[in-house]
Write a protein that holds these residues in place. Structure first.
Motif, PDB file in Angstrom:
ATOM      1  N   PHE A 189       4.030   4.955  31.078  1.00 16.32           N
ATOM      2  CA  PHE A 189       4.993   5.419  29.954  1.00 16.32           C
ATOM      3  C   PHE A 189       5.741   6.637  29.951  1.00 16.32           C
ATOM      4  O   PHE A 189       6.968   6.915  29.706  1.00 16.32           O
ATOM      5  N   ASN A 190       4.853   7.628  30.277  1.00 17.29           N
ATOM      6  CA  ASN A 190       5.365   9.026  30.305  1.00 17.29           C
ATOM      7  C   ASN A 190       6.371   9.463  31.589  1.00 17.29           C
ATOM      8  O   ASN A 190       7.173  10.241  31.553  1.00 17.29           O
ATOM      9  N   THR A 191       6.335   8.447  32.440  1.00 13.78           N
ATOM     10  CA  THR A 191       7.504   8.557  33.808  1.00 13.78           C
ATOM     11  C   THR A 191       8.625   7.504  33.585  1.00 13.78           C
ATOM     12  O   THR A 191       9.191   7.356  34.765  1.00 13.78           O
ATOM     13  N   LEU A 192       8.738   6.975  32.581  1.00 15.18           N
ATOM     14  CA  LEU A 192       9.958   6.106  32.622  1.00 15.18           C
ATOM     15  C   LEU A 192      11.219   6.904  32.835  1.00 15.18           C
ATOM     16  O   LEU A 192      11.312   8.081  32.028  1.00 15.18           O
ATOM     17  N   GLU A 193      12.095   6.374  33.632  1.00 12.72           N
ATOM     18  CA  GLU A 193      13.329   7.066  33.739  1.00 12.72           C
ATOM     19  C   GLU A 193      14.490   6.108  33.593  1.00 12.72           C
ATOM     20  O   GLU A 193      14.587   4.981  33.834  1.00 12.72           O
ATOM     21  N   LEU A 194      15.469   6.827  32.655  1.00 10.41           N
ATOM     22  CA  LEU A 194      16.758   5.839  32.287  1.00 10.41           C
ATOM     23  C   LEU A 194      17.838   6.067  33.419  1.00 10.41           C
ATOM     24  O   LEU A 194      18.139   7.084  33.957  1.00 10.41           O
ATOM     25  N   GLY A 195      18.285   4.885  33.831  1.00  7.35           N
ATOM     26  CA  GLY A 195      19.251   4.790  34.661  1.00  7.35           C
ATOM     27  C   GLY A 195      20.895   4.491  34.071  1.00  7.35           C
ATOM     28  O   GLY A 195      20.920   4.820  32.847  1.00  7.35           O
ATOM     29  N   ARG A 196      21.726   3.743  34.951  1.00  2.18           N
ATOM     30  CA  ARG A 196      23.040   3.671  34.406  1.00  2.18           C
ATOM     31  C   ARG A 196      23.050   2.545  33.473  1.00  2.18           C
ATOM     32  O   ARG A 196      22.238   1.624  32.988  1.00  2.18           O
ATOM     33  N   LEU A 197      24.126   2.602  32.668  1.00  2.05           N
ATOM     34  CA  LEU A 197      24.443   1.719  31.489  1.00  2.05           C
ATOM     35  C   LEU A 197      24.788   0.448  31.941  1.00  2.05           C
ATOM     36  O   LEU A 197      25.793   0.369  33.082  1.00  2.05           O
ATOM     37  N   GLU A 198      24.349  -0.609  31.511  1.00  2.00           N
ATOM     38  CA  GLU A 198      24.700  -2.296  32.182  1.00  2.00           C
ATOM     39  C   GLU A 198      25.830  -2.616  31.112  1.00  2.00           C
ATOM     40  O   GLU A 198      26.022  -2.410  29.972  1.00  2.00           O
ATOM     41  N   THR A 199      26.477  -3.651  31.481  1.00  2.00           N
ATOM     42  CA  THR A 199      27.629  -4.403  30.847  1.00  2.00           C
ATOM     43  C   THR A 199      27.154  -5.052  29.534  1.00  2.00           C
ATOM     44  O   THR A 199      27.679  -4.877  28.581  1.00  2.00           O
ATOM     45  N   ALA A 200      25.992  -5.753  29.671  1.00  3.59           N
ATOM     46  CA  ALA A 200      25.533  -6.317  28.419  1.00  3.59           C
ATOM     47  C   ALA A 200      24.412  -5.794  27.752  1.00  3.59           C
ATOM     48  O   ALA A 200      23.570  -5.522  28.363  1.00  3.59           O
ATOM     49  N   GLY A 201      24.489  -5.738  26.616  1.00  3.57           N
ATOM     50  CA  GLY A 201      23.345  -5.236  25.718  1.00  3.57           C
ATOM     51  C   GLY A 201      22.457  -6.435  25.237  1.00  3.57           C
ATOM     52  O   GLY A 201      22.651  -7.487  25.759  1.00  3.57           O
ATOM     53  N   LYS A 202      21.611  -6.100  24.266  1.00  2.00           N
ATOM     54  CA  LYS A 202      20.771  -7.029  23.594  1.00  2.00           C
ATOM     55  C   LYS A 202      20.885  -6.801  21.996  1.00  2.00           C
ATOM     56  O   LYS A 202      20.902  -5.427  21.692  1.00  2.00           O
ATOM     57  N   TYR A 255       2.386   2.755  42.866  1.00  2.00           N
ATOM     58  CA  TYR A 255       1.559   3.655  43.338  1.00  2.00           C
ATOM     59  C   TYR A 255       0.037   3.155  43.642  1.00  2.00           C
ATOM     60  O   TYR A 255      -0.425   2.073  42.955  1.00  2.00           O
ATOM     61  N   GLN A 256      -0.546   3.510  44.777  1.00  5.22           N
ATOM     62  CA  GLN A 256      -1.946   2.980  44.762  1.00  5.22           C
ATOM     63  C   GLN A 256      -3.060   4.009  44.167  1.00  5.22           C
ATOM     64  O   GLN A 256      -3.884   3.413  43.613  1.00  5.22           O
ATOM     65  N   LYS A 257      -2.576   5.358  44.270  1.00  2.00           N
ATOM     66  CA  LYS A 257      -3.645   6.273  43.566  1.00  2.00           C
ATOM     67  C   LYS A 257      -2.590   7.194  42.887  1.00  2.00           C
ATOM     68  O   LYS A 257      -1.852   7.624  43.498  1.00  2.00           O
ATOM     69  N   PRO A 258      -2.963   7.435  41.583  1.00  2.00           N
ATOM     70  CA  PRO A 258      -2.098   8.454  40.876  1.00  2.00           C
ATOM     71  C   PRO A 258      -2.218   9.851  41.437  1.00  2.00           C
ATOM     72  O   PRO A 258      -3.262  10.259  41.690  1.00  2.00           O
ATOM     73  N   ASN A 259      -1.188  10.335  41.838  1.00  2.00           N
ATOM     74  CA  ASN A 259      -1.274  11.935  42.197  1.00  2.00           C
ATOM     75  C   ASN A 259      -1.025  12.965  41.189  1.00  2.00           C
ATOM     76  O   ASN A 259      -0.749  12.525  39.895  1.00  2.00           O
ATOM     77  N   LYS A 260      -1.275  14.070  41.363  1.00  2.55           N
ATOM     78  CA  LYS A 260      -1.180  15.091  40.391  1.00  2.55           C
ATOM     79  C   LYS A 260       0.074  15.184  39.518  1.00  2.55           C
ATOM     80  O   LYS A 260       0.243  15.459  38.437  1.00  2.55           O
ATOM     81  N   ASN A 261       1.226  14.918  40.494  1.00  5.65           N
ATOM     82  CA  ASN A 261       2.507  14.851  39.979  1.00  5.65           C
ATOM     83  C   ASN A 261       2.713  14.022  38.775  1.00  5.65           C
ATOM     84  O   ASN A 261       3.314  14.003  37.838  1.00  5.65           O
ATOM     85  N   LEU A 262       2.366  12.717  39.098  1.00  7.04           N
ATOM     86  CA  LEU A 262       2.156  11.666  37.983  1.00  7.04           C
ATOM     87  C   LEU A 262       1.359  12.111  36.827  1.00  7.04           C
ATOM     88  O   LEU A 262       1.930  11.955  35.633  1.00  7.04           O
ATOM     89  N   ILE A 263      -0.028  12.384  36.916  1.00  9.13           N
ATOM     90  CA  ILE A 263      -0.776  12.673  35.806  1.00  9.13           C
ATOM     91  C   ILE A 263      -0.245  13.884  34.956  1.00  9.13           C
ATOM     92  O   ILE A 263      -0.314  13.645  33.926  1.00  9.13           O
ATOM     93  N   HIS A 264       0.366  14.715  35.425  1.00 10.97           N
ATOM     94  CA  HIS A 264       0.782  15.952  34.821  1.00 10.97           C
ATOM     95  C   HIS A 264       2.290  15.789  34.257  1.00 10.97           C
ATOM     96  O   HIS A 264       2.938  16.897  34.154  1.00 10.97           O
ATOM     97  N   LYS A 265       2.869  14.569  34.548  1.00 10.80           N
ATOM     98  CA  LYS A 265       4.262  14.498  34.121  1.00 10.80           C
ATOM     99  C   LYS A 265       4.604  14.851  32.823  1.00 10.80           C
ATOM    100  O   LYS A 265       3.536  14.521  31.967  1.00 10.80           O
ATOM    101  N   LYS A 266       5.711  15.402  32.482  1.00 11.97           N
ATOM    102  CA  LYS A 266       5.968  15.504  31.072  1.00 11.97           C
ATOM    103  C   LYS A 266       5.989  14.443  29.956  1.00 11.97           C
ATOM    104  O   LYS A 266       6.421  13.474  30.525  1.00 11.97           O
ATOM    105  N   GLN A 267       5.937  14.636  29.027  1.00 10.91           N
ATOM    106  CA  GLN A 267       5.933  13.542  28.119  1.00 10.91           C
ATOM    107  C   GLN A 267       7.427  12.976  28.005  1.00 10.91           C
ATOM    108  O   GLN A 267       8.304  13.601  28.269  1.00 10.91           O
ATOM    109  N   PHE A 268       7.378  11.681  27.783  1.00  8.97           N
ATOM    110  CA  PHE A 268       8.586  10.922  27.632  1.00  8.97           C
ATOM    111  C   PHE A 268       9.152  10.818  26.342  1.00  8.97           C
ATOM    112  O   PHE A 268       8.608  10.643  25.574  1.00  8.97           O
ATOM    113  N   ASN A 269      10.389  11.632  26.254  1.00 12.67           N
ATOM    114  CA  ASN A 269      11.167  11.500  25.024  1.00 12.67           C
ATOM    115  C   ASN A 269      10.384  11.999  23.968  1.00 12.67           C
ATOM    116  O   ASN A 269      10.476  11.803  22.839  1.00 12.67           O
ATOM    117  N   GLY A 270       9.423  13.251  24.263  1.00 20.09           N
ATOM    118  CA  GLY A 270       8.520  13.766  23.046  1.00 20.09           C
ATOM    119  C   GLY A 270       7.320  12.895  22.702  1.00 20.09           C
ATOM    120  O   GLY A 270       6.611  13.112  21.970  1.00 20.09           O
TER     121      GLY A 270
END
Length: 480
Positions: free
Chosen positions: A304-317, A361-376
């Motif tokens: 959840f905390n590492t979700l990354e937003l990419g490009r806008l797609e043509t069709a929404g929902k 990932y096979q084992k979570p590394n420190k960078n993943l564990i201490h990743k900043k919160q997603f969107n607060g």
């Protein structure tokens, strides 16, 4: 001196007359008798009864069915009877709920008709033909704020996607998620059953049609994206009276609120800005999701905390106010009620995150564990909620045995991307449907859909098909 009418006016009037005749049942029967017309096959999807309604008259029955797009306006009659024997016959209004792509032969219709209060039995006929009993279910009336209608699942083994979507939707306040099953790995089905026992998920058998005699094509190959349209509309009509909002999405589409911290706050906010909206189409972005390969390393808070937003797609929902909408398509509402509109929201609004890019990932590394919160937001309590649910239902061991990197899912995505690329350049000559995807075979226990049909010729050239067997069963021989 009176001028003669232009021959163009005469020709135009003749054309309009011809087109109006083509839609009539009489015209169809004349052509059928001459061998110039294809018989009509009505595949019943579902039928719902409404004793009271915000969309229809009280005591209305809505019968959803699939038929070819070029079918004429059938003179359908409904015959209902209550427990005391009181009977009522009424004319049905038949309308298409969605217009499928030009290369798809079938689409979904609804026939609505008046019935006696609390009908014990309902049957249908066409013109003066045979009358056939139809199984009817009472529409849902349990008050819900947001119902999420998810697409059907087949060859499903991507547990990382399923659990992430379920928990995010639950976190932001969805009341109920509904999905339709063709095939899913048994251990995943066991976990889904736990969500169903807790009232958050409703699992229903999907729809698979059959090829009746006299029809020279498989109807499953002529329904857009593998019978998705009839299932979305079945979900809409089942929860039309109970839900304040209904959201339509695939499992890899997750709505993330942008202005408020819950779905309802966000949806009420948008509906106040757009008071005439019957449907809100949110933009959709491709997103990258980071997950563990193995259940033993799975940590939903990291995902959840590492979700990354990419490009806008043509069709929404879309998210709809069900009393204002009578039909749903894959990306938007398809049939609005009079006085309401479909609003296409801008990027500044909330958006659907399309979980298409997966990092394992096979084992979570420190960078993943201490990743900043997603969107607060912090996913720690989401993961805690999930693990407690497994413990409550004694599913920790089942979860630990789930497969690692998915096999079916990448094949499915590759197949769908092929269709999307073709459609982008208007070069696809076949109906885009999941039934055409070539899927690998895995030797796993799987829950599969089993369907059998009962067929009745209501009138010469008009055939009604209903499911006599419609169930899910477990097989040790893989997914179908």
């Amino acid at each position: 001196m009176v001028r003669a009418k232009s021959p163009w006016i005469f020709l135009f009037s003749l054309l309009l007359l011809t087109l109006s005749l083509k839609l009539t049942f009489v015209y169809y029967h004349i052509r059928l008798s001459l061998g110039l017309e294809e018989p009509i096959h009505l595949f019943v999807v579902d039928a719902f009864y409404y004793n009271t309604s915000k969309s229809f008259e009280d005591n209305t029955v809505a019968v959803l069915f699939n038929a070819r797009k070029s079918a004429p306006h059938l003179p359908i009659m409904c015959h209902s009877t209550d427990r005391s024997g009181k009977a009522l016959s009424s004319h049905a209004k038949m309308v298409p709920l969605a217009i499928a792509p030009g290369q798809c032969a079938l689409t979904t219709y609804v026939a609505t008709c008046k019935s006696v209060p609390e009908p014990e039995e309902l049957s249908m006929s066409v013109h003066t033909g045979l009358t056939e009993k139809i199984s009817v279910t009472k529409a849902d009336y349990e008050r819900r704020q947001l119902v999420v209608c998810m697409s059907r699942i087949f060859y499903f083994e991507h547990w990382q996607l399923l659990l992430t979507s379920l928990e995010i939707y639950r976190h932001f306040g969805a009341d109920l998620m509904v999905t339709y099953i063709e095939s899913v790995i048994s251990d995943i089905a066991a976990i889904m059953n736990a969500y169903e026992k807790e009232g958050f998920l409703k699992m229903k058998p999907g729809i698979r049609l059959f090829q009746p005699d006299g029809l020279d094509y498989d109807p499953n190959l002529q329904n857009e994206w593998g019978n998705m349209i009839p299932l979305f509309n079945s979900c809409l009509y089942e929860f039309k009276e109970s839900a304040e909002f209904i959201l339509f999405a695939d499992w890899d589409d997750v709505l993330i609120p942008n202005n408020y911290r819950t779905y309802m706050e966000e949806l009420v906010f948008q509906s106040r800005i757009h008071p005439s909206a019957g449907a809100l189409v949110f933009p959709r972005h491709k997103a990258t999701v980071t997950v563990a390969e193995n259940p033993s390393d799975f940590n939903m808070s990291i995902t959840f905390n590492t979700l990354e937003l990419g490009r806008l797609e043509t069709a929404g929902k879309s998210v709809v106010i069900p009393s204002r909408v009578d039909g749903s398509w894959i990306h938007a509402a398809s049939r609005m009620r009079p006085g309401f509109e479909q609003v296409w929201l801008k990027e500044s609004a909330s958006s659907f995150w399309h979980f298409r890019e997966w990092n394992y990932y096979q084992k979570p590394n420190k960078n993943l564990i201490h990743k900043k919160q997603f969107n607060g937001y912090d996913g720690t309590h989401i993961f805690a909620s999930f693990t407690k649910m497994l413990e409550r239902h004694n599913l920790t061991e089942v979860f630990s045995q789930l497969p690692s990197v998915p096999v079916y899912y990448p094949a499915m995505v590759e197949c769908f991307l092929h269709f999307e690329d073709k459609l982008k350049y208007h070069s696809l000559s076949i109906c885009p449907t999941a039934a055409l995807c070539e899927m690998p075979q895995l030797d796993v226990n799987c829950v599969n859909l089993r369907t059998k049909f009962k067929s009745t010729q209501l009138l010469k050239g008009v055939h009604l098909h209903q499911r006599s067997v419609h169930e899910l069963y477990e097989s040790p021989n893989g997914c179908l």
